[in-house]
Design a protein around this motif. Structure first.
Motif, mmCIF file in Angstrom:
data_model
loop_
_atom_site.group_PDB
_atom_site.id
_atom_site.type_symbol
_atom_site.label_atom_id
_atom_site.label_comp_id
_atom_site.label_asym_id
_atom_site.label_seq_id
_atom_site.Cartn_x
_atom_site.Cartn_y
_atom_site.Cartn_z
ATOM 1 N N ALA A 350 -7.636 11.042 -17.190
ATOM 2 C CA ALA A 350 -6.963 11.293 -15.913
ATOM 3 C C ALA A 350 -7.877 11.988 -14.909
ATOM 4 N N ASN A 351 -8.667 12.970 -15.366
ATOM 5 C CA ASN A 351 -9.516 13.692 -14.420
ATOM 6 C C ASN A 351 -10.619 12.795 -13.859
ATOM 7 N N PHE A 352 -11.117 11.872 -14.682
ATOM 8 C CA PHE A 352 -12.122 10.911 -14.206
ATOM 9 C C PHE A 352 -11.504 9.945 -13.204
ATOM 10 N N ILE A 353 -10.315 9.432 -13.512
ATOM 11 C CA ILE A 353 -9.649 8.462 -12.636
ATOM 12 C C ILE A 353 -9.335 9.086 -11.276
ATOM 13 N N THR A 354 -8.966 10.352 -11.255
ATOM 14 C CA THR A 354 -8.702 11.023 -9.978
ATOM 15 C C THR A 354 -9.923 10.981 -9.077
ATOM 16 N N GLN A 355 -11.093 11.306 -9.627
ATOM 17 C CA GLN A 355 -12.311 11.320 -8.832
ATOM 18 C C GLN A 355 -12.775 9.893 -8.489
ATOM 19 N N ALA A 356 -12.594 8.959 -9.402
ATOM 20 C CA ALA A 356 -12.943 7.567 -9.121
ATOM 21 C C ALA A 356 -12.073 7.007 -7.998
ATOM 22 N N THR A 357 -10.801 7.430 -7.973
ATOM 23 C CA THR A 357 -9.902 7.012 -6.892
ATOM 24 C C THR A 357 -10.384 7.567 -5.556
ATOM 25 N N ASN A 358 -10.839 8.800 -5.556
ATOM 26 C CA ASN A 358 -11.382 9.388 -4.330
ATOM 27 C C ASN A 358 -12.603 8.614 -3.847
ATOM 28 N N LEU A 359 -13.464 8.208 -4.785
ATOM 29 C CA LEU A 359 -14.646 7.434 -4.423
ATOM 30 C C LEU A 359 -14.256 6.069 -3.886
ATOM 31 N N LYS A 360 -13.325 5.416 -4.536
ATOM 32 C CA LYS A 360 -12.879 4.092 -4.071
ATOM 33 C C LYS A 360 -12.356 4.180 -2.648
ATOM 34 N N ARG A 361 -11.638 5.256 -2.336
ATOM 35 C CA ARG A 361 -11.042 5.395 -1.004
ATOM 36 C C ARG A 361 -12.109 5.501 0.086
ATOM 37 N N LEU A 362 -13.320 5.922 -0.279
ATOM 38 C CA LEU A 362 -14.401 6.002 0.707
ATOM 39 C C LEU A 362 -14.877 4.627 1.155
ATOM 40 N N ILE A 363 -14.702 3.611 0.297
ATOM 41 C CA ILE A 363 -15.163 2.267 0.640
ATOM 42 C C ILE A 363 -14.014 1.282 0.820
ATOM 43 N N ASP A 364 -12.805 1.671 0.455
ATOM 44 C CA ASP A 364 -11.652 0.768 0.531
ATOM 45 C C ASP A 364 -10.408 1.618 0.767
ATOM 46 N N LEU A 365 -10.189 1.958 2.026
ATOM 47 C CA LEU A 365 -9.145 2.927 2.353
ATOM 48 C C LEU A 365 -7.750 2.455 1.966
ATOM 49 N N ARG A 366 -7.532 1.148 2.087
ATOM 50 C CA ARG A 366 -6.219 0.584 1.722
ATOM 51 C C ARG A 366 -6.432 -0.633 0.831
ATOM 52 N N GLY A 367 -5.708 -0.694 -0.250
ATOM 53 C CA GLY A 367 -5.795 -1.854 -1.120
ATOM 54 C C GLY A 367 -5.014 -3.023 -0.555
ATOM 55 N N ASP A 368 -5.044 -4.147 -1.247
ATOM 56 C CA ASP A 368 -4.277 -5.330 -0.835
ATOM 57 C C ASP A 368 -2.848 -5.143 -1.336
ATOM 58 N N THR A 369 -2.085 -4.338 -0.592
ATOM 59 C CA THR A 369 -0.772 -3.901 -1.080
ATOM 60 C C THR A 369 0.212 -5.047 -1.253
ATOM 61 N N LEU A 370 0.162 -6.051 -0.379
ATOM 62 C CA LEU A 370 1.101 -7.170 -0.521
ATOM 63 C C LEU A 370 0.791 -7.971 -1.786
ATOM 64 N N MET A 371 -0.489 -8.230 -2.024
ATOM 65 C CA MET A 371 -0.868 -8.933 -3.258
ATOM 66 C C MET A 371 -0.495 -8.113 -4.488
ATOM 67 N N GLU A 372 -0.710 -6.800 -4.408
ATOM 68 C CA GLU A 372 -0.396 -5.942 -5.552
ATOM 69 C C GLU A 372 1.100 -5.946 -5.850
ATOM 70 N N GLU A 373 1.924 -5.899 -4.806
ATOM 71 C CA GLU A 373 3.373 -5.930 -5.021
ATOM 72 C C GLU A 373 3.823 -7.278 -5.574
ATOM 73 N N ALA A 374 3.234 -8.368 -5.055
ATOM 74 C CA ALA A 374 3.591 -9.702 -5.562
ATOM 75 C C ALA A 374 3.195 -9.848 -7.024
ATOM 76 N N LEU A 375 1.999 -9.357 -7.369
ATOM 77 C CA LEU A 375 1.557 -9.417 -8.761
ATOM 78 C C LEU A 375 2.468 -8.592 -9.656
ATOM 79 N N SER A 376 2.865 -7.432 -9.192
ATOM 80 C CA SER A 376 3.782 -6.601 -9.971
ATOM 81 C C SER A 376 5.073 -7.350 -10.280
ATOM 82 N N SER A 377 5.562 -8.082 -9.300
ATOM 83 C CA SER A 377 6.818 -8.815 -9.488
ATOM 84 C C SER A 377 6.683 -9.912 -10.534
ATOM 85 N N ILE A 378 5.539 -10.641 -10.526
ATOM 86 C CA ILE A 378 5.425 -11.727 -11.509
ATOM 87 C C ILE A 378 5.122 -11.181 -12.904
#
Length: 490
Positions: A350-378
């Motif tokens: 968990a502590n590693f993932i928290t920092q990796a998430t912070n790093l990801k946000r520096l290069i990708d502020l928002r994920g593909d939320t619509l695709m992620e929600e659609a994938l979650s549904s299927i």
């Protein structure tokens, strides 16, 4: 739109009429290349507001330009700069005009990043494409995904989804992914252990960037997934290569390296190793886990196509066993669906993932939320599981068909071992058939071998290429092998 208010400066004291000043200035902007041929200009009403002039003045300026053939009116569309400018032919538009904005190379310092994507000539419609081992897009449940997209776009939460900052993936996809991985891979994780990424490659990059410093040593296989190798090199790491045989990565060699060097990271693909497709034996997995715990060795376990297995059940990943929180598990939904569905994941403490998430946000502020929600549904509806079962049956048949055809027609040319699963064969061509000759000859005959190829430099000893069978219909596969046969008997 260009800032016409600052580009067109009118001299109120000039004896030249205002409409002529506007027309002359637009001609200069066109000849200098600031406004390109085919560019649509503002409407007369818009430009009048921008320049704070009467609309009739703009109309007069445009009429002057139309008369001189600098611009043209397209009914019900707009006013654009003429494609064929009133310049002496056959001079090109750039000649004598403004230099291209970036006409010279950059002179400031910037990092040199080795290329990893192979450049291929333009593909013809008739070309047969043999990829690295991608799913067949014809099987992808696009209809179900589009249905979920439509629901989202017509729902009330679409604005919230589209403005949501990235916290490692949408809550819905994180929950469904956790359930999917725990149920299929024997993991015991929560949402705190999961980061959704834009494909598995981003997960590898983030993990390496979090761990590695210049001068660190990384254990990789020989051969290895070359794009991952490029990531480690870009981080400034030294690569120490470990042989691979029919039982996977040589764990005894791993142990020797750990005894003789300070090892900062191990990159391994125990399940359908890339590129060789070999699955690591259970005895080696057990030994490797002992080494990981004993040396507190950070590991990236790349499990890119775990879900496709044919001859027997898949072996559970290292991440599902006791590894002392040292294994970072990487996977991707891309291999399940289609190359353009860029959703992967990184699993870790968990502590590693928290920092990796912070790093990801520096290069990708928002994920593909619509695709992620659609994938979650299927995933939640069971559609993904049905797709996996259907695809497994088809890919298993294609694997058998391709292996039989290879044995029948190319046994004297190459060697391979039919894999337990996955979507590609690892073809090792015999020394008399160098891939450096075969690949261009195949291209000339309409066969594009786009799989990872290992035949240059230190990889000459492998003379091997991945032959992705999963996306090939039987007729395409047969035609591809016929072309290879034709080339090798010449």
């Amino acid at each position: 739109m260009l800032p016409f208010k600052t580009l067109i400066v009118i001299d109120e004291r000039s004896t030249t009429a205002v409409y002529r000043q506007i027309a002359d200035r637009l001609i200069v902007l066109i000849t200098e290349g600031v406004i390109q041929p085919g560019t649509f200009l503002p409407s007369t009403r818009e430009l009048a507001v921008m320049l704070d002039k009467h609309r009739n003045t703009i109309v007069a300026a445009y009429e002057e330009l139309i008369t001189q053939d600098w611009i043209e009116t397209l009914p019900r569309i707009g006013i654009r700069v003429a494609l064929n400018l009133p310049l002496i032919k056959p001079r090109s538009f750039q000649e004598g005009g403004k230099n291209h904005t970036y006409s010279s190379p950059a002179k400031f310092y910037f990092k040199q990043v080795p290329g990893t994507a192979v450049q291929h000539p333009l593909l013809k419609r008739t070309s047969i494409l043999v990829n690295d081992g991608f799913p067949d897009a014809d099987l992808t449940p696009f209809d179900s995904m589009l249905k979920e997209y439509r629901k989202l776009l017509q729902g009330t939460k679409v604005k919230r989804l589209m403005s949501m900052k990235d916290f490692g993936g949408t809550p819905a996809l994180k929950e469904s992914t956790v359930n999917f991985l725990n149920g299929s891979r024997g993991l015991n994780i929560s949402k705190d252990n999961l980061l959704i990424t834009r494909g598995g490659q981003m997960a590898i990059y983030l993990a390496a960037a979090m761990i590695l410093k210049p001068g660190d040593n990384v254990l990789v296989s020989d051969p290895s997934y070359y794009v991952a190798d490029a990531v480690f090199k870009q981080a400034g790491a030294n690569l120490i290569r470990i042989p691979v045989d029919k039982e996977g990565m040589d764990v005894e060699a791993v142990e020797n390296a750990l005894k003789n060097f300070k090892i900062n990271l191990l990159y391994t693909i125990p399940h359908h190793h890339h590129p060789t497709t070999v699955t690591m034996s259970q005895s080696r997995r057990t030994k490797l886990l002992e080494l990981i715990r004993s040396y507190q060795l950070p590991v990236i376990e790349d499990d890119y196509d775990y879900d496709f297995h044919y001859s027997n059940s898949p072996v559970l990943p290292l991440a599902s066993s006791d590894h002392g929180s040292n294994v970072l598990y990487v996977g991707s939904f891309t291999k399940l669906l289609a190359p353009s569905c860029r959703i992967g994941y990184l699993i870790g403490p968990a502590n590693f993932i928290t920092q990796a998430t912070n790093l990801k946000r520096l290069i990708d502020l928002r994920g593909d939320t619509l695709m992620e929600e659609a994938l979650s549904s299927i995933i939640n509806s069971g559609e993904l599981e049905r797709h996996i079962k259907k695809s497994n049956k088809i890919y298993s048949e294609r694997c058998d068909q391709t292996a039989r055809a290879m044995n029948d027609q190319l046994a004297d040319v190459l060697d391979f071992t039919k894999p337990q699963g996955g979507m590609a064969l690892w073809l090792k061509f015999k020394a008399a058939y160098p891939l450096g000759d075969i690949i261009p000859k195949a291209q000339n005959l309409g066969l594009m071998l786009l799989g990872s190829a290992y035949y240059e430099g230190a990889d000459q000893i492998h003379n091997g290429i991945r032959f992705g069978f999963a996306s090939l219909k039987e007729a395409e596969m047969q035609h591809a092998i016929e072309i290879l046969r034709k080339i090798t008997i010449q």
